[in-house]
Design an enzyme around this catalytic site. Sequence first.
Site, PDB file in Angstrom:
ATOM      1  N   PRO A   2      35.759  40.225  41.230  1.00  0.00           N
ATOM      2  CA  PRO A   2      35.131  40.996  42.268  1.00  0.00           C
ATOM      3  C   PRO A   2      35.264  42.441  42.603  1.00  0.00           C
ATOM      4  CG  PRO A   2      35.865  38.820  43.548  1.00  0.00           C
ATOM      5  CD  PRO A   2      36.787  39.132  42.068  1.00  0.00           C
ATOM      6  N   GLU A   3      34.151  43.223  42.486  1.00  0.00           N
ATOM      7  CA  GLU A   3      34.290  44.805  42.455  1.00  0.00           C
ATOM      8  C   GLU A   3      33.528  44.928  43.936  1.00  0.00           C
ATOM      9  OE1 GLU A   3      33.474  46.653  39.068  1.00  0.00           O
ATOM     10  OE2 GLU A   3      34.128  45.092  37.879  1.00  0.00           O
TER      11      GLU A   3
END
Length: 278
Positions: A2-3
């Site tokens: 997850p960014e």
Amino acid sequence: MPELPEVETIVRDLSPRLRGRPLRNPQLFKTDVLRGISSSRFLRVLRNNRVEDVTRRAKHVVILLASGERMVVQPRMTGALIVYDRRLRADERRYVVLRATLGNGSILVYRDVRRLGTITLLDQARWEAYTARIGPEPLTSEFTGERFIERLSGTKQAIKKAIMDQRRIAGVGNIYANEALFRAGIDPSRRTDLLSSDELHRLYRTVRHVLRKAVRAGGTTVRDYRNGTGGIGSYQRTLLVYGRGGDHCTRCRTILTTTHAIDGRATTFCWRCQSVAR
Ligand SMILES: [Zn+2]
């Protein structure tokens, strides 16, 4: 992993479901995700504490509690923070690390298959020190092209490495670094200090563009990423280079190259569209 867009999506899903709710009967099934706090103290602080707010900082979910402490969750590769409004299926129960009931029949769950994610609990002073170490948020209106250039100044590092450095800019990871560099027509291995002002301004625009579009798409699901209700994102359909090594460039039909030589991560690029003299 997850960014910024994935964590932003999780936060938008969780916020209305958690705000104002008490964390009842918190249970921790694995303690190795905790950082800087014992499991007994962690559970003692959580128990019946109320969630005041859910926000994002860089790639972290920040849950502000009524006691003033913040629970900071970094889901990393295989973690998922989900609110279920039903009982969990057997496969969903399998990798549960933390769970708490919310007093309205819903359940907050942190699930992590390989337990690469981390959870920490910070008081106000430790939170301030924590957030001060991270660079500015790239989607705010104060984050101008000049600010972007200033954050990247004075380094000979490869540009891809520099934009992924969380101390310089918050939230950009491997997926969006690949995508932004392709759209800007910049070779990911170029030395940051040798890029022109034009190139940096172009990159500033493409970084913001891909992050914004990905937030709107609910993030990119390539492996384990799930949003705050257990669903998947859709930006994977928009990816131009990430995960497409060996395929044709969408612009010039050249075969895309994947290398691990820049930062140990998979970098996919088009040597024709992303060469210096373009
Ligand atoms: Zn190309």
